[in-house]
Design a protein around this motif. Structure first.
Motif, PDB file in Angstrom:
ATOM      1  N   ALA C 294       0.893  -1.089  -0.034  1.00 42.20           N
ATOM      2  CA  ALA C 294       0.039  -0.085   0.035  1.00 42.20           C
ATOM      3  C   ALA C 294       0.883   1.192  -0.029  1.00 42.20           C
ATOM      4  CB  ALA C 294      -0.893   0.070   1.161  1.00 42.20           C
ATOM      5  N   ASP C 295       1.958   1.199   0.614  1.00 36.32           N
ATOM      6  CA  ASP C 295       2.757   2.432   0.827  1.00 36.32           C
ATOM      7  C   ASP C 295       3.473   2.630  -0.622  1.00 36.32           C
ATOM      8  OD1 ASP C 295       2.664   3.539   3.253  1.00 36.32           O
ATOM      9  OD2 ASP C 295       3.825   1.875   4.237  1.00 36.32           O
ATOM     10  N   HIS C 296       3.688   1.593  -1.173  1.00 38.12           N
ATOM     11  CA  HIS C 296       4.636   1.400  -2.374  1.00 38.12           C
ATOM     12  C   HIS C 296       3.282   2.036  -3.485  1.00 38.12           C
ATOM     13  CE1 HIS C 296       7.484   0.665  -5.306  1.00 38.12           C
ATOM     14  NE2 HIS C 296       6.826  -0.269  -5.970  1.00 38.12           N
ATOM     15  N   LEU C 297       2.326   1.771  -3.485  1.00 40.35           N
ATOM     16  CA  LEU C 297       1.469   2.147  -4.386  1.00 40.35           C
ATOM     17  C   LEU C 297       0.932   3.751  -4.167  1.00 40.35           C
ATOM     18  CD1 LEU C 297      -1.067  -0.713  -4.503  1.00 40.35           C
ATOM     19  CD2 LEU C 297       0.798  -0.522  -6.129  1.00 40.35           C
ATOM     20  N   LEU C 298       0.947   3.899  -2.981  1.00 46.88           N
ATOM     21  CA  LEU C 298       0.856   5.569  -2.754  1.00 46.88           C
ATOM     22  C   LEU C 298       2.009   6.130  -3.362  1.00 46.88           C
ATOM     23  CD1 LEU C 298       0.284   7.993  -0.859  1.00 46.88           C
ATOM     24  CD2 LEU C 298       1.341   6.682   1.007  1.00 46.88           C
ATOM     25  N   ALA C 299       3.327   5.559  -3.137  1.00 43.23           N
ATOM     26  CA  ALA C 299       4.524   6.497  -3.570  1.00 43.23           C
ATOM     27  C   ALA C 299       4.428   6.340  -5.035  1.00 43.23           C
ATOM     28  CB  ALA C 299       5.689   5.623  -3.041  1.00 43.23           C
ATOM     29  N   GLU C 300       3.733   5.227  -5.725  1.00 41.26           N
ATOM     30  CA  GLU C 300       3.875   5.361  -7.144  1.00 41.26           C
ATOM     31  C   GLU C 300       2.800   6.294  -7.722  1.00 41.26           C
ATOM     32  OE1 GLU C 300       2.363   1.756  -9.248  1.00 41.26           O
ATOM     33  OE2 GLU C 300       3.896   1.751 -10.682  1.00 41.26           O
ATOM     34  N   ALA C 301       1.609   6.461  -7.217  1.00 41.94           N
ATOM     35  CA  ALA C 301       0.642   7.091  -7.442  1.00 41.94           C
ATOM     36  C   ALA C 301       1.124   8.697  -7.658  1.00 41.94           C
ATOM     37  CB  ALA C 301      -0.694   6.980  -6.787  1.00 41.94           C
ATOM     38  N   VAL C 302       1.544   8.970  -6.399  1.00 42.52           N
ATOM     39  CA  VAL C 302       2.059  10.567  -6.108  1.00 42.52           C
ATOM     40  C   VAL C 302       3.165  10.498  -7.238  1.00 42.52           C
ATOM     41  CG1 VAL C 302       3.505  12.078  -4.501  1.00 42.52           C
ATOM     42  CG2 VAL C 302       1.550  10.511  -3.838  1.00 42.52           C
ATOM     43  N   SER C 303       4.196   9.592  -7.436  1.00 40.32           N
ATOM     44  CA  SER C 303       5.327   9.778  -8.406  1.00 40.32           C
ATOM     45  C   SER C 303       4.787  10.103  -9.732  1.00 40.32           C
ATOM     46  CB  SER C 303       6.113   8.763  -8.499  1.00 40.32           C
ATOM     47  OG  SER C 303       6.531   8.634  -7.238  1.00 40.32           O
ATOM     48  N   VAL C 304       3.668   9.296 -10.185  1.00 45.24           N
ATOM     49  CA  VAL C 304       3.116   9.306 -11.472  1.00 45.24           C
ATOM     50  C   VAL C 304       2.586  10.630 -11.736  1.00 45.24           C
ATOM     51  CG1 VAL C 304       1.139   8.496 -13.070  1.00 45.24           C
ATOM     52  CG2 VAL C 304       2.965   6.940 -11.841  1.00 45.24           C
ATOM     53  N   VAL C 305       1.655  11.015 -10.756  1.00 47.79           N
ATOM     54  CA  VAL C 305       0.704  12.393 -11.123  1.00 47.79           C
ATOM     55  C   VAL C 305       1.704  13.491 -10.896  1.00 47.79           C
ATOM     56  CG1 VAL C 305      -1.125  13.644 -10.192  1.00 47.79           C
ATOM     57  CG2 VAL C 305      -1.028  11.379 -10.014  1.00 47.79           C
ATOM     58  N   GLY C 306       2.894  13.352  -9.955  1.00 47.00           N
ATOM     59  CA  GLY C 306       3.990  14.434  -9.665  1.00 47.00           C
ATOM     60  C   GLY C 306       4.821  14.753 -11.095  1.00 47.00           C
ATOM     61  N   SER C 307       5.174  13.807 -11.562  1.00 47.41           N
ATOM     62  CA  SER C 307       6.025  13.715 -12.837  1.00 47.41           C
ATOM     63  C   SER C 307       5.330  14.137 -14.006  1.00 47.41           C
ATOM     64  CB  SER C 307       6.960  12.597 -13.054  1.00 47.41           C
ATOM     65  OG  SER C 307       6.348  11.570 -12.783  1.00 47.41           O
ATOM     66  N   ARG C 308       4.095  13.676 -14.186  1.00 44.40           N
ATOM     67  CA  ARG C 308       3.267  14.152 -15.276  1.00 44.40           C
ATOM     68  C   ARG C 308       2.728  15.497 -14.880  1.00 44.40           C
ATOM     69  NH1 ARG C 308       0.750  10.297 -18.723  1.00 44.40           N
ATOM     70  NH2 ARG C 308      -0.763  11.985 -19.122  1.00 44.40           N
ATOM     71  N   SER C 309       2.674  16.248 -13.867  1.00 43.21           N
ATOM     72  CA  SER C 309       2.568  17.495 -13.591  1.00 43.21           C
ATOM     73  C   SER C 309       3.604  18.507 -14.171  1.00 43.21           C
ATOM     74  CB  SER C 309       2.284  17.794 -12.044  1.00 43.21           C
ATOM     75  OG  SER C 309       1.393  17.049 -11.412  1.00 43.21           O
TER      76      SER C 309
END
Ligand SMILES: Cc1cc2nc3c(=O)[nH]c(=O)nc-3n(C[C@H](O)[C@H](O)[C@H](O)COP(=O)(O)OP(=O)(O)OC[C@H]3O[C@@H](n4cnc5c(N)ncnc54)[C@H](O)[C@@H]3O)c2cc1C
Ligand SMILES: Cc1cc2nc3c(=O)[nH]c(=O)nc-3n(C[C@H](O)[C@H](O)[C@H](O)COP(=O)(O)OP(=O)(O)OC[C@H]3O[C@@H](n4cnc5c(N)ncnc54)[C@H](O)[C@@H]3O)c2cc1C
Lengths: 91, 543, 583
Positions: C294-309
């Motif tokens: 769950a922590d990893h998915l959280l990190a991944e989701a934030v990373s994906v949206v953050g870097s698409r930003s």
């Protein structure tokens, strides 16, 4: 480098003395009294971190209705210098 | 100053043969500083592991922990590698061995010999009951088969205490402990295994033993056949407290290092120590160190004063203290910044300490085995609180009854005297609420949820119990001793936050924090250690 | 679902082969040996050069192959999941060059682009012995001469300073210093008089032991006027803008390290028997793995949206970068530490489990929260933004909904990057924060028709309450610019959690339809709001408002985790086959 465009906002009233108003903002960031701010001393001397000083552009936008580069405080490092620049922009 | 503190000298002095520089260089070569073990030999550190009645200096366990501290402040590998495991082995013999065995092992240790303790096998881990290493009864003795792995000092030990399967019925009487003289074993049926390379505690020699039909006499049995688990679980109570206590020296040294850096390093026109966040981190780590010490001190003194409940206290201590210490080191590493990552320079010792702390927590009963010790006892401990613990548990220097290992029990009776202290004298409302909540939750815990297949929620109860014991120790210790201003306030508030998450912002304690930071600074400049006893230390701030 | 950003990553995996195969150049075994010897991964870097990885370091407009920052993140993640050391050693060139992308003229940027494409490693030299985070305290000077500048002073703790061919140096061009007193120079070593510069020896480090962390000392090194990036006095600005990109991209290092650690722990647990049963049959062990996932998915989701930003909400990167750089590395550190308790004694042993990779990845990953703006610097950056974030919330500034949609809809192509749009301040606040109430309402509307979404709706409401709490706290905080009170850091941590939560809700809202339209091993995560509910559970617990997700969600996550690891897929919200994939 600094100003981009000027829009006059209807909801804001431009303070009569921009320098005094700015000194008040700076003082509020420093959590001190406006009277202690020397208008000709670089803000850095008060310990106003250069990145933190960027926040002033938001106040300027809100109150003066003027969109300025965030780096305004870097290019005009004293209250008076900044006020002079802003005065010219408004005029 | 203790003799060891004196002999090891100032770690920051570049010319000191036992300074950080030498210790780190030795660590690179997977060994300990040259001459350091000789210092411990000369000091007779092994005598600390041998009861006074057998000619050693072991009287009070809390004193033993304090005597080990100068060693662990320098190098955890030296402390563990030299022989805390000799103590672990010895405890089984002091408790369950014959007079002959006790005398033999005592003399061996007092003569500078080493004993290993072999409980574990790599494939079985904490699951001691399914161990495969076996001792089979024959006409003229016992025959050993199997391996013991990841064993400290196995390559050079003179003696070993081994945990062996001697029965197959399933249950607590299947295992026995053996004390063997490794020099007497037949080289064709016994060998020492190669050393494991390790990523931390690099100076410690971990290896193992392999037995293939190796004969030992009946007299190797420690206690009766089938008594192994019984004896081991009781001696664990002492060794768990001691192992938890060794970590205090590491945080003490780490805290000093980061304070030294913070006072020296300048940025944004001031020192790091003047940044409120850095200052709060230092004060918080200091508070947690004292809290951990209070729990270790209380638990070790309880071995003498409250032996019946010691099994719970020891497990809780070994569960919480390594975690508290690791978290504090982590927070400090953020203040040290880039330098915590470097293996060279003035502050390289910190990174090594930080690296060595977690394996010290895994070695000899990781968190889960402590949780599994506690869980089935909680409902009894919390059922009715009974009388608060006597003052001797908390009062530093008060005379303690003799350590009587035979009075240690595997299962605590009902009524927890430390929690009773908390109920009677606790002042923090958040802690009181957490105690009430734990009591209710434990009462609702189904018995089937207290075994190895316990749910995460059940295991969480043991964490809360341990934090409340820490709060009880802080409360009791502060009531009976002079303690640094602000500590109890800050410590209890930090424990309350750990126990009960809250959407409210953490309460600030500027006065307590300020007082504690001032005390920390005062100790650092006057050569006092950062633990409760304020022991004199050799270490200098930067000029 | 499959995600197009993994196309390059998949190609790279094909080239690199199974890391478990000791015969391959980039194997776990080879990396462990190099680590023992503090050895630089020369051969592995050569393979990456053969793949022309550096093409992803140069934006397309300056002659490279970097079109989507997303592709670079996922590709670099493949390197990092094998060895963080290599990712740091090779990827550093992007950091070395970034000042040119954000601050140089087109001609100059193209020149730097050609340098990077030539395979030259470039360092980014900001830090000095006595000065780290305080960039304006730097002592290296660039003094104007007739035709250019002379450089004096020492930069230290610089990745690739010795092995690299060029160094991008932040130097003082005005004796008085100040925000306009620094400039950035691209210093090519080959063009210098060898007598005027010398390397400062490599520092041995606890993690990323093979990396060339050294320094460079200049004494009267002369450089040309055309080596100045942008104009004199713009150094701080271009560094701060560059950091918005690099701090965000650092998430690739954390994701890769997290993939590695999760893989090891999951494989270990699957094979371990204790107490007469499999370790994974013990509820606490399963829960530890599911929570880590769950922590990893959280990190991944934030990373994906953050870097698409970076491309979708370019002007807001000052806030997004600080959130990503704070949240992702610290969450990943916590996750790895928790998994260490599962792996137990083997985390210490060099030769017993997967070449000692678990202990190594934990050590290596610690660098991520440390360099390129440490945890406190990023939180302090958020504290600096409190006034503007509060003001925009109070006057209900409209969020950039197109930008949010682009950032959070992974099936949508991103608009080309416009570096000029980077700004030192998010003038209009943070769209993710401003749009949170609407996003929560959207989740509630979905939940009204679908009971299975009730837990997500509860979590979303709790997130909105937490954000209101942050605003209330900010109002109460004294404004103290330098000596930021400790409480402000706590509020900044909570703000970061809220922004991360808002971003991941958007990812689920905008991408779920496409995700559910496909079936693959990751599909169960997207159903019933499983993954966002779990991720919010983890975030909300960290801000003091625990909102536990249903056990069934954890069970689903555990099943997906074991299916992904078991079949050689990436531990991810997306279906991505790794080189070791079995089916
Ligand atoms: C530095 C060091 C020195 C050592 N010296 C010695 C020595 O001298 N003598 C000696 O005998 N041993 C020694 N050991 C061995 C060591 O004590 C054991 O290996 C260790 O305690 C248990 O093994 P493990 O870590 O493999 O954990 P395991 O018991 O295999 O467990 C693996 C993981 O499974 C999880 N787990 C286990 N049970 C449960 C459960 N019921 N529910 C949920 N999760 C569970 C835990 O998280 C655990 O970490 C030493 C170890 C170290 C690190
Ligand atoms: C392996 C490695 C590789 C590196 N590579 C490079 C590189 O390639 N190029 C480069 O330029 N640098 C590099 N660095 C340097 C790295 O970026 C520095 O760690 C960074 O510059 C910060 O400096 P410092 O850690 O010395 O801490 P300082 O900046 O001196 O700060 C000391 C402490 O003060 C505290 N602090 C700092 N700022 C604040 C704040 N705003 N609020 C509250 N507290 C604060 C922090 O706790 C910090 O740890 C590298 C470092 C390492 C370890």
């Amino acid at each position: 480098m600094t100003s981009t465009d000027t829009t006059t906002s209807t909801s804001t009233t431009v303070p009569a003395d921009i320098a005094q108003w700015l000194a008040g903002r700076v003082a509020s960031y420093l959590d001190t009294d406006a009277a202690t701010i020397d208008l000709d001393l670089p803000l850095a001397e008060y310990g106003l971190d250069s990145v933190y000083a960027l926040s002033l552009c938001g106040d300027i936008e809100d109150t003066l209705g003027l969109v300025v580069e965030p780096t305004l405080a870097w290019d005009y490092p004293t209250v008076n210098a900044m006020a002079e620049f802003l005065q010219a922009e408004i005029a | 100053m203790t003799r060891l503190e004196e002999r090891f000298g100032d770690p920051y002095n570049a010319d000191n043969p036992f300074g950080h520089r030498t210790i780190l260089d030795a660590d690179e070569r997977s060994t300990v500083a040259e001459g350091a073990e000789a210092v411990l030999d000369e000091f007779g550190l092994n005598a600390e592991f041998v009861p006074e009645a057998l000619g050693g200096r072991l009287v009070e366990v809390d004193e033993l922990v304090r005597r080990l501290r100068p060693v662990f402040r320098r190098d955890a590998s030296l402390g563990l590698g030299y022989g805390v495991t000799s103590l672990m082995a010895g405890l089984n013999v002091w408790l369950g061995g014959s007079d002959v065995q006790r005398k033999w092992l005592a003399d061996l240790l007092l003569g500078g010999g080493k004993a290993s303790v072999g409980y574990h096998e790599l494939d079985r881990g904490n699951d001691l009951t399914n161990n495969e290493f076996a001792a089979t009864r024959t006409e003229d003795g016992l025959v050993l088969d199997g391996r013991k792995e990841v064993i400290n000092n196995a390559a050079r030990a003179d003696a070993a205490v081994l945990f062996a399967r001697t029965g197959g019925k399933g249950g607590g009487r299947d295992h026995s402990l053996l004390l063997v003289d490794l020099h007497q074993l037949d080289g064709g049926t016994f060998r020492r295994l190669p050393r494991y390379r390790t990523l931390g505690l690099r100076g410690v020699g971990l290896s193992g033993f392999e037995f293939t039909g190796c004969a030992v006499p009946d007299s190797a049995l420690v206690g009766d056949l089938g008594q192994g688990s019984d004896i081991a679980l009781r001696s664990f109570q002492v060794s768990r407290c001691v192992m938890a206590g060794t970590g205090l020296g590491i945080l003490d040294a780490g805290l000093f290092g980061v304070l030294r850096f913070a006072l020296e390093r300048r940025l944004y026109g001031q020192t790091v120590a003047e940044l409120p966040h850095a200052r709060a981190t230092l004060a918080g780590a200091y508070a947690d160190l004292l809290t951990a010490d209070a729990l270790v001190t209380t638990a070790t003194r309880a071995l003498h004063v409250l032996p019946a409940t010691a099994s719970a206290y020891a497990a809780a201590t070994k569960l919480l203290v390594p975690t508290l210490l690791e978290e504090a080191m982590n927070a400090l590493s953020v203040v040290l910044g880039a330098r915590f990552y470097l293996r060279e320079g003035d502050y390289a010792g910190f990174g090594k300490h930080m690296r060595d702390l977690p394996p010290l927590g895994i070695g000899h009963a990781g968190g889960i085995s402590c949780q599994l010790t506690l869980l089935p006892q909680l409902s009894r401990l919390l059922r009715a609180l009974g009388d608060p613990a006597p003052a001797a548990v908390f009062t530093a220097g008060a005379a303690l009854p003799e350590l009587d290992l035979s009075r240690l029990r595997l299962f605590a009776p009902s009524g927890d005297p430390l929690l009773a202290e908390l109920a009677a004298h606790g002042t923090h409302p958040g802690i009181a609420a957490a105690l009430a909540k734990l009591t209710a939750d434990v009462a609702a815990l189904p018995a089937r949820d207290t075994g190895v297949a316990a749910s995460p929620a059940a295991l969480d109860l043991t964490d809360r119990y341990a934090a409340l014991l820490a709060a009880a120790s802080v409360t009791g210790y502060a009531r009976h001793n002079a303690v640094p201003d602000g500590w109890a306030e800050l410590a209890l508030s930090r424990l309350a936050e750990r126990l009960t998450p809250s959407a409210a912002l953490p309460a600030t304690h500027p006065a307590a924090e300020g007082a504690l930071f001032a005390d920390l600074l005062d100790r650092a400049t006057t050569g006092s250690g950062f633990c409760l006893d304020r022991d004199p230390v050799h270490r200098t701030l930067a000029q | 679902m499959r995600y197009g950003a993994f196309a390059e990553a998949e190609r790279l995996e094909g080239v690199l082969g199974d890391p478990g195969d000791p015969a391959s150049v980039f194997s776990t075994a080879a990396c462990a040996d190099l680590d023992d010897a503090d050895g630089f991964p020369t051969d592995v870097c050569a393979v990456l050069d053969g793949f022309d990885l550096a093409r992803l370091y140069v934006p397309a407009e300056f002659g490279g192959g970097l079109v989507d920052y997303q592709d670079a993140v996922q590709t670099m993640r493949m390197v990092s999941r094998r060895d963080v050391t290599v990712a740091v050693a090779h990827g550093k060139t992007y950091l070395g060059a970034v000042s040119a992308w954000v601050g140089a003229s087109r001609e100059q940027a193209e020149k730097v682009g050609a340098l990077v494409r030539s395979g030259l490693p470039i360092s980014w030299a900001l830090t000095e012995q006595a000065h780290g985070s305080d960039l304006l305290a730097g002592g290296v000077t660039a003094t104007r001469t007739g035709s250019g500048y002379r450089l004096d002073g020492e930069k230290w703790l610089i990745n690739n300073a010795t092995r690299g061919g060029a160094v991008c140096v932040l130097a003082r061009t005005d004796e008085a210093g100040g925000p306009r007193g620094f400039s950035v120079f691209m210093v090519e070593k080959a063009k210098l008089d060898p007598a005027t510069h010398s390397p400062v020896p490599k520092q041995r480090t606890h993690g990323i032991r093979g990396a060339d962390i050294s320094g460079i000392s200049f004494s009267g090194a002369t450089i040309g006027a055309d080596d100045l990036i942008g104009r004199e006095g713009t150094g701080l600005e271009s560094v701060l803008k560059g950091l918005q990109l690099t701090r965000t991209l650092c998430c690739a290092l954390s994701l890769g390290a997290g993939d590695h650690a999760l893989g090891i722990a999951t494989r270990f647990a699957a094979g371990r028997r204790l107490y007469g049963r499999g370790l994974t049959e013990l509820p606490a062990a399963r829960h530890r793995l599911a929570t880590a996932f769950a922590d990893h998915l959280l990190a991944e989701a934030v990373s994906v949206v953050g870097s698409r930003s970076i491309q979708a909400l370019t002007g807001e990167m000052s806030v997004v970068a600080a959130v990503v750089k704070y949240l992702v590395p610290t969450r990943t550190e916590g996750m790895i530490a928790s998994l260490r308790k599962l792996v137990g004694a083997r985390s210490l042993l060099r030769d017993v489990l997967e070449d000692g990779a678990f202990g190594k990845v934990e050590r290596d990953h610690r660098i991520v929260s440390l360099f390129d703006g440490n945890t406190l610097v990023n939180l302090n950056g958020l504290v600096n933004l409190f006034p503007i974030l509060l003001r925009t919330a109070d006057n209900a500034t409209a969020p950039d909904t197109d930008g949010i949609r682009a950032a959070a809809t992974v099936t949508e192509p991103l608009a080309p990057m416009q570096h000029k749009r980077l700004s030192l301040l998010p003038r209009k606040g943070s769209s993710f924060l401003l749009a949170l109430p609407a996003a929560v309402a959207e989740v509630e509307a979905l939940a009204a028709d679908d009971d299975a979404l009730a837990p997500l709706a509860t979590a979303a409401r709790a997130l909105r309450t937490a954000l209101d709490g942050v605003y209330a706290a900010v109002r109460e905080l004294p404004a103290v610019p330098v000596n930021v009170p400790t409480t402000s850091f706590v509020v900044a941590q909570r703000l970061a959690a809220c922004l991360g939560g808002a971003a991941l809700l958007q990812l689920w809202l905008r991408t779920r339809a496409d995700a559910l339209a496909e079936t693959g091993p990751s599909t169960p995560l997207w159903r019933d709001g499983v993954w966002p509910t779990l991720a919010l559970d983890r975030l909300l617990a960290s801000v003091g408002t625990p909102t536990p997700a249903p056990q069934a969600h954890y069970d689903t996550a555990y099943d997906v985790l074991t299916a992904q690891v078991g079949s050689g897929r990436l531990t991810s919200l997306f279906d991505h086959r790794l080189a070791e994939a079995t089916r």
